[in-house]
Design a protein around this motif. Sequence first.
Motif, short mmCIF file in Angstrom:
data_model
loop_
_atom_site.label_atom_id
_atom_site.label_comp_id
_atom_site.label_asym_id
_atom_site.label_seq_id
_atom_site.Cartn_x
_atom_site.Cartn_y
_atom_site.Cartn_z
N THR A 267 27.79 -60.26 8.02
CA THR A 267 26.35 -60.45 7.85
C THR A 267 26.05 -61.04 6.47
O THR A 267 26.61 -60.60 5.47
CB THR A 267 25.59 -59.10 7.98
OG1 THR A 267 25.91 -58.54 9.26
CG2 THR A 267 24.09 -59.31 7.85
N TRP A 268 25.15 -62.04 6.42
CA TRP A 268 24.65 -62.59 5.15
C TRP A 268 23.23 -62.10 4.94
O TRP A 268 22.39 -62.17 5.84
CB TRP A 268 24.67 -64.11 5.19
CG TRP A 268 25.95 -64.73 4.70
CD1 TRP A 268 26.97 -65.22 5.44
CD2 TRP A 268 26.31 -64.92 3.33
NE1 TRP A 268 27.97 -65.70 4.65
CE2 TRP A 268 27.59 -65.53 3.32
CE3 TRP A 268 25.72 -64.63 2.10
CZ2 TRP A 268 28.27 -65.87 2.15
CZ3 TRP A 268 26.38 -64.97 0.93
CH2 TRP A 268 27.64 -65.57 0.96
N ARG A 269 22.98 -61.63 3.72
CA ARG A 269 21.66 -61.14 3.36
C ARG A 269 21.17 -61.85 2.09
O ARG A 269 21.96 -62.19 1.22
CB ARG A 269 21.66 -59.62 3.08
CG ARG A 269 22.11 -58.76 4.24
CD ARG A 269 22.14 -57.29 3.80
NE ARG A 269 22.64 -56.42 4.81
CZ ARG A 269 21.90 -55.83 5.75
NH1 ARG A 269 20.59 -56.05 5.75
NH2 ARG A 269 22.44 -55.05 6.66
N ARG A 270 19.86 -62.05 2.02
CA ARG A 270 19.20 -62.46 0.77
C ARG A 270 18.34 -61.29 0.34
O ARG A 270 17.29 -61.03 0.92
CB ARG A 270 18.35 -63.72 0.98
CG ARG A 270 17.58 -64.14 -0.28
CD ARG A 270 16.98 -65.52 -0.12
NE ARG A 270 16.20 -65.62 1.12
CZ ARG A 270 15.93 -66.78 1.73
NH1 ARG A 270 16.37 -67.91 1.23
NH2 ARG A 270 15.21 -66.78 2.84
N GLN B 150 17.35 -57.88 0.80
CA GLN B 150 17.46 -57.01 1.97
C GLN B 150 17.22 -57.77 3.27
O GLN B 150 17.32 -57.22 4.36
CB GLN B 150 16.45 -55.85 1.87
CG GLN B 150 16.69 -54.93 0.68
CD GLN B 150 18.07 -54.29 0.76
OE1 GLN B 150 18.52 -53.85 1.82
NE2 GLN B 150 18.76 -54.25 -0.39
N GLU B 151 16.89 -59.07 3.14
CA GLU B 151 16.58 -59.86 4.33
C GLU B 151 17.87 -60.40 4.96
O GLU B 151 18.69 -61.01 4.27
CB GLU B 151 15.67 -61.03 3.93
CG GLU B 151 15.31 -61.95 5.09
CD GLU B 151 14.54 -63.17 4.61
OE1 GLU B 151 13.87 -63.81 5.46
OE2 GLU B 151 14.61 -63.49 3.41
N ILE B 152 18.06 -60.16 6.26
CA ILE B 152 19.23 -60.65 6.98
C ILE B 152 19.00 -62.12 7.34
O ILE B 152 17.98 -62.49 7.92
CB ILE B 152 19.49 -59.82 8.25
CG1 ILE B 152 19.81 -58.37 7.88
CG2 ILE B 152 20.63 -60.43 9.06
CD1 ILE B 152 20.02 -57.48 9.09
N TYR C 184 22.59 -62.94 -3.08
CA TYR C 184 23.02 -63.18 -1.71
C TYR C 184 24.29 -62.36 -1.46
O TYR C 184 25.25 -62.45 -2.24
CB TYR C 184 23.29 -64.66 -1.47
CG TYR C 184 22.03 -65.50 -1.44
CD1 TYR C 184 21.50 -65.93 -0.24
CD2 TYR C 184 21.38 -65.85 -2.62
CE1 TYR C 184 20.34 -66.71 -0.21
CE2 TYR C 184 20.22 -66.61 -2.61
CZ TYR C 184 19.71 -67.03 -1.39
OH TYR C 184 18.56 -67.79 -1.37
N THR C 185 24.28 -61.58 -0.39
CA THR C 185 25.39 -60.66 -0.09
C THR C 185 26.05 -61.03 1.23
O THR C 185 25.37 -61.20 2.25
CB THR C 185 24.90 -59.21 -0.04
OG1 THR C 185 24.30 -58.87 -1.28
CG2 THR C 185 26.05 -58.26 0.24
N CYS C 186 27.39 -61.13 1.18
CA CYS C 186 28.20 -61.33 2.39
C CYS C 186 28.90 -59.99 2.65
O CYS C 186 29.69 -59.53 1.81
CB CYS C 186 29.19 -62.46 2.17
SG CYS C 186 30.39 -62.66 3.52
N TYR D 173 31.84 -55.88 0.82
CA TYR D 173 30.91 -56.99 0.58
C TYR D 173 31.22 -57.67 -0.75
O TYR D 173 31.91 -57.12 -1.62
CB TYR D 173 29.46 -56.49 0.57
CG TYR D 173 29.16 -55.49 -0.52
CD1 TYR D 173 28.73 -55.92 -1.78
CD2 TYR D 173 29.33 -54.12 -0.30
CE1 TYR D 173 28.47 -55.00 -2.78
CE2 TYR D 173 29.08 -53.21 -1.29
CZ TYR D 173 28.64 -53.65 -2.54
OH TYR D 173 28.38 -52.75 -3.54
N THR E 83 28.86 -60.33 -3.61
CA THR E 83 27.49 -60.76 -3.91
C THR E 83 27.52 -61.98 -4.83
O THR E 83 28.26 -62.01 -5.82
CB THR E 83 26.69 -59.63 -4.57
OG1 THR E 83 26.63 -58.52 -3.67
CG2 THR E 83 25.28 -60.08 -4.91
#
Length: 502
Positions: free
Chosen positions: A108-111, A113-115, A157-159, A168, A170
């Motif tokens: 999952t990629w997030r910006r 807390q947004e997926i 940005y988190t992978c 993860y 970041t």
Amino acid sequence: MNKCGEQSVSGSVNILKNTEGGKMWATTFILTCCYEIVLSQYFDEMTLGQAGSPWNTGNTNDYYYDQLHPDDALPTFTTHEHTVRFAAQGEDIILPCVVHNLGDFSLTWRRGQEILWVLQEKSDGPVVSSVVKDPRVGRAGTSLSLAGVNIQDAGNYTCEVDTRPTRYITHSLDIRVPPSVYPVNNRSVVTVKTGNNITLSCTAHGNPTPNITWSRKGGGLEVPTTGPDLTIVDAKPEHNGVFRCSAENGAGETASASITLQVMYPPKVHAESAKIYAGVDYDASLVCVVEAEPRPQIKWYRAGGQPVDPLRLNKAVDAAQRYSLQFHTVQKDDFGDYTCNATNFMGNASAVISLLGRPKPVRYYSEPQGDMDTNYTLIWHVESYSPVITYHIAYKNESDLEEQWVNFTVPGTTSSSPYHSSSHTFTQLEPGATYHVQITAVNEYGYSDINETFSFTTFNPESAAAAVQDEGSGASSVNLTPAEKRAQTIAFVTAISLSCFF
């Protein structure tokens, strides 16, 4: 429940129904049967080589669950996270996240807390679920791609992979935005009354935050100033001009904006030339130079406050704020005084210019040291658009104790041009004396002004003889009797006098 269990339960129930007294026996029978079933399943699994936990309940949260997925079998990241990733505004970028052995785990990629999107590998290929509705967000394998980034895209940005615990990396994205700058409230022109204080302000945008410096077009900024504000104390007319605020942040070319400062002050008027000489049928131009802010209204008047004739005279102004009253053909009635008046809401001022038909002041062209002892010839020129009627001459000996001027006139001159020349020889002068002369020219419109007094000195024979004697004596000294000295002087004067005739 297996068949044995179902039979045991069924049998026990029947026993309980049919024989009330056999309750204890039925319970014992059920426990014994279930225990044999559990032991039988355990040894079957051991026989098949599956070393599962005897306490395994089938729940993936069981303490021993990860024993089935050792560390070397879990997904691992081969990409290092970026503390800060810099990008220019509008650039297309990729935030890397390369995963080894993803298996059936999801990524999952997030910006924040947004997926953004979710990836899961299936036997028939990867399945991607896009969550955010942004066409600029894309995928490059397991990495995140962003097209045309802007300042709103900055952030973390988190992978992440859904192992337990979650694994993860970041990336921190920082968008470099070139500077932009503009005057506060878009005030590109600022006015202030003379003597007051004024602050010029600019606002700059960009990332990193731009630094603002101030300059003035043409130079002249007294103190180098940085920051969004430039304050001018006790504004004066010399502060008028264009001030420039420049913004720089290293992310692009320097940006700048200009603010024009107008210091309002009452008019200052002076004549370019207080006296203009002309003649009938000639052209002429009266010019006054005006300084004022705001621009003043200019009016021309004749003596006594009479406005000039707007139908016959042209009025003009040039870039240097020179206001002119132009005569294409001067008439006799045009001679006189004219007033140039300038007015704005701060005040008014004026200057007087005279249009004259009389001659200009006389100019002298003779050498001040004469070559004769009792005579001297003086040459002069004068500019007059009308014929010179006469010249008035006054002279005096500098050695006279009283101001005794000798006055006389000589005939005037006629010329086809405004330029006239004349001369006069003074006689019966004292040898070696200094004289002062004043000459005025007269035409039908009046007398010329006396701007200067000319001085000349006649020739002194005795001084010349003494000089010759000193040169002839050389290094040796010769003693002459008084009679010899007189004879030598007479001979020297005679020689000089004779030389004047040959």
